[in-house]
Design an enzyme around this catalytic site. Structure first.
Site, PDB file in Angstrom:
ATOM      1  N   HIS A   6       0.812  -1.207   0.000  1.00 14.56           N
ATOM      2  CA  HIS A   6       0.000   0.000   0.000  1.00 14.56           C
ATOM      3  C   HIS A   6       0.853   1.267   0.000  1.00 14.56           C
ATOM      4  CE1 HIS A   6       0.630   0.861   4.366  1.00 14.56           C
ATOM      5  NE2 HIS A   6       0.652  -0.451   4.490  1.00 14.56           N
ATOM      6  N   CYS A  30       2.775  -5.351   6.706  1.00 12.87           N
ATOM      7  CA  CYS A  30       2.477  -5.069   5.303  1.00 12.87           C
ATOM      8  C   CYS A  30       3.624  -4.295   4.654  1.00 12.87           C
ATOM      9  CB  CYS A  30       1.177  -4.296   5.181  1.00 12.87           C
ATOM     10  SG  CYS A  30      -0.283  -5.305   5.550  1.00 12.87           S
TER      11      CYS A  30
END
Length: 483
Positions: free
Chosen positions: A367, A386
């Site tokens: 992201h 992440c």
């Protein structure tokens, strides 16, 4: 009879070569190499034991000593690409079996460069390695400062690997020493600013034995890798903090990434990217909510609301939004927090404006991020697992190739602040892997073992049980798990 074409002298040369398997990152003690005296006392037994040891070594040199490790789905083994039975047959019939062992040892990609580096580090270790810094490393050492304890220790440590460092007794952190520190930081992939803080102190104190093990692991990981994929794919090297978009051997995109910190490690994954999400909301994982966001709500709940964070609670089976101003956050702690947290889409959202979905059981994705300043840091293990992207728009352009989306449409959707998803025309393989040693143009570059996975691999390398070769006639038998 194995080794029937090898002369007595050739068998002795083979035994001597097997006794030097440490050159290849393996421990000769695990292979049962007979003592030289046995060649005279019992020639037949000496020949048989030497050839048996050679078979065992050949298996590990070609197929890798560590078959697998828990959680390491990034380890690639393709035994079929090696044709191990043919190697065994050649070893048994060769007039000079040493040549077979040498070719097997040099077969993995970059083997010669890695072995040369391993020899260099082993020689340095035999000479005493480098001194450990025992002074207080909690404080940052600034250029131009004077420190009678830490600066001489820094000089001694850098002098062990940098011949330009002299005047070992001086307590002044002068320009020449600052430049040496910058060279060390650059070599370690750190910010080369000459400020010696906790990360640099830690890197300086990595034992030389750990570096030796990293090189041994790098050699073993490359064995039986098989051919590289030819399709377009994404690979993220965790300890180098880099993402590459590849097509065959061609690099289409190279960018910095931020990965999980040591207590929230990014897992190794082989998955496929399927979807792009614009203006994502963030459903905060329970651990992040309890450990990261609860203290922030306790300090300033109004600021958290302004940042788009919302509270929810399950009441009689339904999820109900709760007004943070009505909650006494001081009554809760990380072990007692009954709320769920979600962050609205927007510029301050922790996921930024773009999320790349790659379905997996660990809920890991790539992201955007509003914390752009962190990409200037050398060591970038800051996330909760992440992957944060330095240049998400460039990856977006590459992944949306073949769809109806163009930049104008993307900009329009982003400006709308509405959450929307776009499936990829074709899913893209994604590999999150852990390789602390790379070779580029014959130059070996190493990075710190941030998750301790190389240390775990080295322990598996040094387990003496579970050899995988039955006999020259029977071929190789693969074990399950690491040895």
């Amino acid at each position: 009879m194995v080794g029937q074409n090898a002369s007595e002298q050739a068998v002795q040369r083979l035994a001597a070569r097997l006794a030097r398997l440490d050159e290849d990152g393996l421990d000769p003690r695990f292979y049962g190499v007979p003592a030289p005296e046995l060649a005279t006392a019992d020639p037949a037994r000496y020949r048989a034991e030497t050839m048996r040891a050679a078979e065992l070594a050949l298996s590990d040199l070609l197929l890798g000593r560590v078959a697998a490790l828990r959680g390491r789905v990034d380890l690639r083994r393709d035994a079929a690409s090696v044709n191990y039975p043919a190697w065994v047959a050649e070893l048994g019939s060769a007039s000079d079996p040493v040549q077979v062992i040498d070719r097997a040892a040099d077969l993995p990609p970059d083997a010669r460069a890695l072995k040369a580096e391993l020899a260099r580090y082993r020689a340095a270790a035999a000479a005493g390695g480098w001194p450990r810094i025992t002074a207080d490393t909690r404080r940052t050492l600034e250029p131009g400062s004077t420190d009678a304890e830490r600066v001489p220790q820094l000089r001694a440590r850098l002098a062990a690997t940098d011949a330009a460092v002299t005047d070992l007794a001086s307590p002044v952190y002068d320009t020449a020493l600052v430049e040496a520190a910058k060279r060390f930081q650059a070599d370690q992939g750190l910010e080369a600013d000459g400020r010696v803080g906790s990360i640099t102190w830690t890197a300086l104190n990595i034992p030389i034995e750990a570096k030796v093990n990293q090189l041994r692991v790098a050699l073993d990981m490359r064995r039986a890798q098989g051919p590289r994929p030819t399709e377009r794919r994404i690979e993220v090297n965790i300890p180098f903090y880099r993402l590459h978009l590849l097509e065959g051997d061609r690099v289409l995109l190279d960018m910095a990434v931020i990965v999980g910190r040591r207590d929230r490690q990014t897992p190794m994954l082989n998955v496929r990217m399927t979807t792009v999400q614009f203006n994502p909301q963030w459903g905060v994982p329970e651990r992040n909510a309890r450990e990261d966001l609860l203290p922030r709500f306790q300090r300033n709940p109004a600021a958290m609301q302004a940042g788009g964070f919302r509270l929810y609670q399950r009441i009689e089976g339904e999820t109900v939004e709760v007004d943070p101003s009505t909650v006494d956050f001081s009554a809760y702690n990380r072990n007692n927090f009954p709320y769920y947290i979600r962050q609205d889409a927007g510029d301050r959202n922790a996921l930024g404006r773009i999320k790349f979905v790659m379905p997996n059981g660990d809920d890991i994705y790539m992201h955007d991020t509003p914390d752009r300043h962190l990409f200037t840091r050398g060591a970038r293990a800051f996330s909760s697992g992440c992957i944060r992207l330095e240049r998400p728009m460039e990856l977006l352009s590459a992944t949306l190739s073949g769809t109806s989306w163009d930049r104008t449409q993307v900009d329009r959707v982003l400006a709308s602040r509405a959450t929307r998803s776009a499936p990829l025309a074709r899913s893209i393989p994604v590999r999150l892997h852990y390789s602390t040693v790379i070779v580029d143009g014959g130059r070996v570059t190493m990075r710190p073992d941030i998750y301790g996975l190389d240390a775990e691999y080295a322990r598996a390398l040094d387990r003496a049980t579970g050899q995988r070769v039955a006999s020259a006639e029977g071929g190789a038998t693969r074990g399950t798990g690491s040895r």
